[in-house]
Design an enzyme around this catalytic site. Structure first.
Site, mmCIF file in Angstrom:
data_model
loop_
_atom_site.group_PDB
_atom_site.id
_atom_site.type_symbol
_atom_site.label_atom_id
_atom_site.label_comp_id
_atom_site.label_asym_id
_atom_site.label_seq_id
_atom_site.Cartn_x
_atom_site.Cartn_y
_atom_site.Cartn_z
ATOM 1 N N GLN A 1 3.193 9.748 2.160
ATOM 2 C CA GLN A 1 4.484 9.085 1.939
ATOM 3 C C GLN A 1 5.192 9.572 0.683
ATOM 4 O OE1 GLN A 1 2.731 4.909 2.610
ATOM 5 N NE2 GLN A 1 4.858 4.748 3.292
ATOM 6 N N GLY B 1 0.847 -1.177 0.000
ATOM 7 C CA GLY B 1 0.000 0.000 0.000
ATOM 8 C C GLY B 1 0.884 1.228 0.000
ATOM 9 N N HIS C 1 -2.942 -0.022 8.399
ATOM 10 C CA HIS C 1 -1.620 0.603 8.246
ATOM 11 C C HIS C 1 -1.709 1.847 7.361
ATOM 12 C CE1 HIS C 1 2.916 0.300 7.740
ATOM 13 N NE2 HIS C 1 2.574 1.131 6.767
ATOM 14 N N GLU C 2 -2.392 1.727 6.225
ATOM 15 C CA GLU C 2 -2.492 2.884 5.313
ATOM 16 C C GLU C 2 -3.359 3.980 5.917
ATOM 17 O OE1 GLU C 2 -0.375 2.989 3.037
ATOM 18 O OE2 GLU C 2 0.127 0.879 3.299
ATOM 19 N N CYS D 1 7.343 -0.748 6.496
ATOM 20 C CA CYS D 1 6.809 0.450 5.849
ATOM 21 C C CYS D 1 7.875 1.044 4.941
ATOM 22 C CB CYS D 1 6.403 1.462 6.925
ATOM 23 S SG CYS D 1 5.736 2.996 6.261
ATOM 24 N N LEU D 2 7.477 1.461 3.750
ATOM 25 C CA LEU D 2 8.430 2.053 2.812
ATOM 26 C C LEU D 2 9.033 3.350 3.357
ATOM 27 C CD1 LEU D 2 6.418 1.468 -0.471
ATOM 28 C CD2 LEU D 2 8.512 0.289 0.218
ATOM 29 N N HIS E 1 -1.405 6.159 8.211
ATOM 30 C CA HIS E 1 -0.589 7.189 7.553
ATOM 31 C C HIS E 1 -1.378 8.486 7.372
ATOM 32 C CE1 HIS E 1 3.210 5.328 6.572
ATOM 33 N NE2 HIS E 1 2.628 4.268 6.034
HETATM 34 NI NI NI Z 1 3.619 2.482 5.589
#
Ligand code: NI
Length: 191
Positions: free
Chosen positions: A54, A49, A144-145, A102-103, A148
């Protein structure tokens, strides 16, 4: 279409609550182009995702897509879904401790408690209402998304810091056991 730079832990944009997007703004060619870029960036980085903050833009837009993901080989497939201005509502007390990464948090994983059944209400990228339920690992991906967009990162939700691990050490020491746990969750919840 373009692959955008992914911002990392410490960038204040990751800590802001993302603002809502109006239907008019969502429909604009500029915002539609941004959503294309968000999706392309998620795919280029092998993300399960990606949320707009991000890539440095504090708007309440995120995408999920899981299809044979090398970062998360145990995750069941999730169709490409863009969701805008979402609310998430837990539908049961069931929770599980999932290893997340997480990226925006390079080379770190940790165990995060996630609800196993949530309702997602949002707009799709064209402004049409979305209202669906997700379970199991997929419910974790959505949470998770969603976090953010609230300015939260998975590291905030790790209850036991001793579970923090590099990706290499996750693979070496924790992956085999977690894959078994993940499989049991998929069997129980269907995703
Ligand atoms: Ni993430």
């Amino acid at each position: 279409m373009a692959v955008l730079p992914i911002v990392k832990l410490g960038d204040p944009v990751l800590r802001q609550k993302a603002r809502q997007v109006s239907p008019e703004e969502l429909a604009s060619p500029e915002m539609q182009g941004f959503i294309d870029d968000l999706i392309e960036t998620m795919h280029a980085a092998n993300g399960a995702g990606l949320a707009a903050p991000q890539v440095g833009r504090s708007v309440a837009i995120a995408a999920v897509h899981v299809e044979d993901n090398p970062r998360y080989p145990y995750k069941p497939k999730v169709p490409l879904t863009v969701f805008v201005n979402p609310t998430l509502t837990p539908l049961s007390e069931d929770a599980a401790l999932l290893y997340e990464g997480c990226l925006s948090v390079p080379d770190l994983r940790g165990r995060v408690p996630r609800h196993m059944h949530v309702r997602v209400q949002a707009l799709d990228r064209y402004g049409a209402p979305l209202d669906f339920e997700v379970k199991g690992l997929t419910a974790g991906t959505y949470q998770h998304e969603f976090d953010h967009l609230e300015g939260l990162l998975f590291v905030d939700r790790v209850q036991d810091p001793s579970t923090f691990s590099t990706w290499a050490n996750f693979d070496r020491f924790h992956k085999a056991a977690f894959v078994e746990e993940a499989r049991a969750l998929v069997n129980r919840y269907g995703s």
